[in-house]
Design an enzyme around this catalytic site. Structure first.
Site: not given
Ligand code: NAD
Ligand code: GLY
Length: 364
Positions: A119, A141, A183, A225, A235, A239, A243, A246, A250
């Site tokens: 955990r 992330k 980036e 950042k 997010e 935030r 992206n 992205h 992606h």
């Protein structure tokens, strides 16, 4: 050495940036809490830097090591399970510290393992690619890919600290260095028009890894950042602008097969697509669009997606994006160079024009 602080209340942490940090155990030691450490790396980075790092970790501690296969295609639940099994078999307790030594793939998987194992255990990031130094190691992330989509399984898990030794960039292949620049340009485009000009002026020094320039470059990215993540860690809002490119990117990575296009390459083409759509939506001028595309091209990055991905395939894949809401695709668009915003609805005709533009993107 430069230090950028990520301001997250009780979870705040420093990002150390400099040359020779890997050989400086004094920075590392205060961030290791217990008597067990496990370095997670891969078959490329481990042989170059694993021993050097392990030399700084010894003393009374038990130092363990896991080497994953190298590649985006191994950013999977299976790799996560291998780490968890190794930690259990080697009796790592809750006080253990995981250290991610590698690029964004190793960092994302290791962070997720640290979030899941018992955990949650302590973890440090030692990013060794430009992309990981300017982006993925900072902000918490973590996660893995699913065959149906990129980074769809994961958790927010902040590291105890990030140690960026810019000397590690000297062994990085040129293609990977260029991918990291995607980036970097993204951060400038969403937050800092002056940084766009700085990048245009300093591309030669960046490409030759001039140390003072690289330190300044990594620091400015970490500052941008850190400011965005500190304002919206999970997010819920702002935030999402990180992206940029992205949603398209992606889809490119998934359509081509993970690892065929590098993440940064896909983000570069995806960012040009986002700029093109921003122009069509009346948010970016033609001059800004062309300037942005020219910077991506000058950094040696792709400025359009692979011709074989059809607009229909793009739309299908983009609906799996994490930002989609109520079945609607959402896009990060540029509201002038240096400012970005999350747009809930885009006109489907304009989107189709962007998806069909091929190598004429941004030539408006
Ligand atoms: P990567 O981790 O695959 O590393 C690229 C290649 O460089 C690999 O072959 C690696 O072994 C090699 N390498 C790494 N450091 C090296 C060095 N110093 N010398 C020689 N070779 C070295 O790719 P990446 O571009 O670092 O990261 C991409 C990943 O990061 C993607 O999975 C992406 O989704 C993720 N990402 C995450 C975030 C986040 O916020 N968590 C942000 C951006 C990207
Ligand atoms: N790379 C996007 C983010 O960290 O939010």
């Amino acid at each position: 050495m430069e230090v950028v602080n990520l301001d997250l209340g009780a979870e705040s942490y420093p990002v150390y940036i400099g040359s020779g940090l890997m050989a400086d155990g004094a920075i590392l030691h205060p961030h290791i809490k217990g008597q067990q450490v496990c370095v997670v790396s891969n078959t490329t980075v481990g042989p170059i830097y694993g021993e050097k790092l392990r030399q700084q970790l010894g003393g009374d501690r038990a130092v363990d090591y896991i080497e994953l296969p190298d590649g985006e295609e191994y950013k999977t639940l299976d790799s996560l399970n291998k780490i968890i099994t190794h930690l259990l078999e080697n009796r790592h307790e809750r006080s253990t510290t995981l250290i991610a030594l590698g690029g964004g793939v190793v960092g994302d998987i290791t962070g997720f393992a640290a979030a899941c194992y018992l955990r949650g255990v302590n973890f440090l990031q030692f990013p060794t690619t430009l992309l990981a130094q300017v982006d993925s190691s900072v902000g918490g992330k973590t996660g893995v890919n699913h065959p149906l989509g990129k980074n769809l399984i994961g958790a927010f898990k902040q590291p105890e600290c990030v140690l960026i030794d810019i000397d590690t960039l000297t062994t990085l292949p040129d293609r990977e260095l260029r991918a990291g620049m995607a980036e970097v340009i993204k951060h400038a485009a969403i937050r800092d028009i002056e940084f766009i000009s700085w990048l245009e002026e300093n591309l030669d020094r960046i490409q030759s890894l001039e140390p003072v320039t690289m330190s300044a470059l990594v620091k400015r990215n970490c500052q941008i950042k850190a400011a965005i993540v500190s304002a919206d860690e999970k997010e819920k809002g702002t935030r999402a602008i990180l992206n940029l490119g992205h949603t398209f990117g992606h889809a490119i990575e998934n359509a081509m097969g993970y690892g065929v296009w590098l993440h940064g390459e896909a983000v570069a083409a995806g960012s040009v697509m986002a700029a093109d759509l921003s122009f069509r939506m009346g948010m970016l001028t033609s001059g800004e669009c062309k300037r942005f595309k020219a910077l991506i091209a000058a950094a040696g990055l792709p400025v359009c997606p692979p011709a074989e991905i059809t607009p229909e395939q793009f739309v299908d894949l983009m609906k799996m994006d994490k930002k989609a809401s109520g079945g609607e695709m959402r896009f990060v668009l540029l509201n002038g160079l240096g400012t970005a915003t999350l747009v809930d609805r885009v006109d489907s005709d304009l989107l189709r024009q962007t998806l069909s533009a091929g190598d004429t993107l941004c030539e408006c």
